[in-house]
Design an enzyme around this catalytic site. Structure first.
Site, PDB file in Angstrom:
ATOM      1  N   SER A  98       8.182  -7.438   0.082  1.00  0.00           N
ATOM      2  CA  SER A  98       8.211  -6.551   1.244  1.00  0.00           C
ATOM      3  C   SER A  98       7.671  -7.292   2.445  1.00  0.00           C
ATOM      4  CB  SER A  98       7.364  -5.307   0.974  1.00  0.00           C
ATOM      5  OG  SER A  98       7.192  -4.538   2.152  1.00  0.00           O
ATOM      6  N   TYR A 107      -0.486  -1.339  -1.788  1.00  0.00           N
ATOM      7  CA  TYR A 107       0.921  -1.753  -1.849  1.00  0.00           C
ATOM      8  C   TYR A 107       1.088  -3.189  -1.371  1.00  0.00           C
ATOM      9  CZ  TYR A 107       5.903  -1.871  -0.602  1.00  0.00           C
ATOM     10  OH  TYR A 107       7.220  -2.218  -0.479  1.00  0.00           O
TER      11      TYR A 107
END
Length: 387
Positions: free
Chosen positions: A219, A232
């Protein structure tokens, strides 16, 4: 001398125009080339400013043309026939769309899903070709990984598995790092990092046999420190580094490794209101009383706005991600990193090259407008007033 300098300037500009045009024409089939065009522009701009001799310019021109030709020749796409790929996290979102996309391209797709009896699995069976096989695959379950490996190995036999795409991932409840429960840190690491590592280790013998591809879905948040994403982002940063190390190690075996670092795309990873209620309750239940007083329930509840933003402002068009993954598994010489999504590559560059104090200032100005403060910071004397 002035005429010679003018001639050099026009010569360099002409070469840049040809190279830039070639790069841009190839862009749709070769993600990452726009970055190359920017680098070329910087190179030739520097050459002109340094006012090098025509002879040096010719040497640099020839070298650049050779490098560009070599790079572009490596962008030839290999045929999809007889190539099998495994995609994890195929129930919904990018993984679901990717399975359909690769199936249409002619790949044999193994779609790993969290629930083989769910709606996403059913739709894949219904809409895709008979080549696609749905596999029950919870990547945090070693037994399911072993079972999936057995089914894939039986199917591909001596040809091996061409690509593993570790797409499965979770977001969790975004909040300040101090507030996120340890259970949520462990859950993000279990799915986003350890799950991908275990799937990779299990299927690598098949990839080494085919000299295939490993593609890990990281990401932009794994390389850019965004607020509220400590759990995350940390797990995705770990996955990025794992992938980078394997890229070097597996090159000896002929296996190529790529990392996809997408920006904001609208998937089901953000969850829904029911999921948010459960995560918020778990957060409040495990928060020490003093910390909860300092932050305030209103502040914690306001973090839902970040999840709403993900669901409303992210792009619903997955095609940039799908094209990059196609390139990663099909190009003769794929890139090591891909950054699909508007502004994604710029953010990664800013976070990588700017001094921390400058990056923090810029990101605060761009992303911190209207940000709600914890209760103890918004009203510093509220405890004194309460007594």
């Amino acid at each position: 001398m002035g005429d010679l300098s003018s001639e050099m300037a026009w010569f360099f500009l002409a070469v840049l125009a040809v190279l830039g045009g070639t790069v841009l024409c190839k862009y749709n089939r070769s993600p990452g080339l726009v970055q190359g065009a920017v680098c070329l522009a910087g190179l030739w701009g520097g050459v002109y400013l340094l006012n090098l001799s025509l002879f040096c310019g010719l040497i640099l021109s020839s070298l650049t043309c050779f490098l560009v030709y070599t790079y572009l020749s490596g962008q030839e796409f290999l045929p999809a026939d007889q190539k099998a790929v495994l995609v994890t996290g195929s129930d919904s979102g990018i993984g679901h769309s990717l399975c359909k996309y690769l199936d249409k391209l002619g790949f044999t797709v193994f779609a790993g899903v969290l629930d083989e009896k769910g709606a996403g699995a059913g739709e894949l069976r219904r809409t895709c070709s008979p080549r696609l096989l749905v596999l029950q695959l919870d990547i945090t379950n070693p037994e399911q990984i072993k079972d999936a490996l057995g089914k894939v190995a039986e199917k591909v036999q001596d040809t091996g598995l061409w690509a593993v795409i570790n797409n499965a991932g979770i977001l969790g409840f975004p909040c300040d790092g101090e507030l996120i429960p340890m259970s949520e840190y462990r859950r993000c690491m279990a799915v986003n990092f350890f799950g991908a590592v275990e799937v990779t280790k299990a299927f690598l013998p098949l990839l080494r046999k085919s000299k295939g591809r490993l593609v890990n879905m990281s990401s932009m948040a794994g390389g850019v420190p965004f607020d509220h994403l400590a759990a995350y982002s940390s797990s995705k940063a770990a996955l990025t580094m794992f992938s980078s190390i394997l890229r070097r190690e597996l090159s000896e075996w002929g296996v190529k490794v790529a990392v996809i670092q997408p920006g904001g795309f609208r998937t089901s990873i953000a969850g829904n209101s029911d999921t948010w209620d459960k995560l918020e309750k778990d957060l409040l239940d495990h928060l020490p009383a003093e910390v909860q007083e300092d932050y305030g329930r209103e502040y914690i509840h306001s973090q839902r706005s970040f999840l709403h933003m993900i669901n409303t402002q992210s792009s619903p068009d997955f095609s940039p991600v799908l094209r990059d993954i196609e390139h990663a598994i099909s190009a003769k010489r794929p890139s090591a990193f891909y950054a699909p999504g508007e502004g994604c590559y710029l953010w990664l560059c800013l976070a990588s090259f700017l001094p921390a104090i400058i990056f923090d200032y810029i990101s605060k100005k761009l992303l911190g407008a209207g940000k709600r403060l914890p209760r103890a910071l918004s009203v510093p004397t509220w405890k004194d007033k309460a007594t």
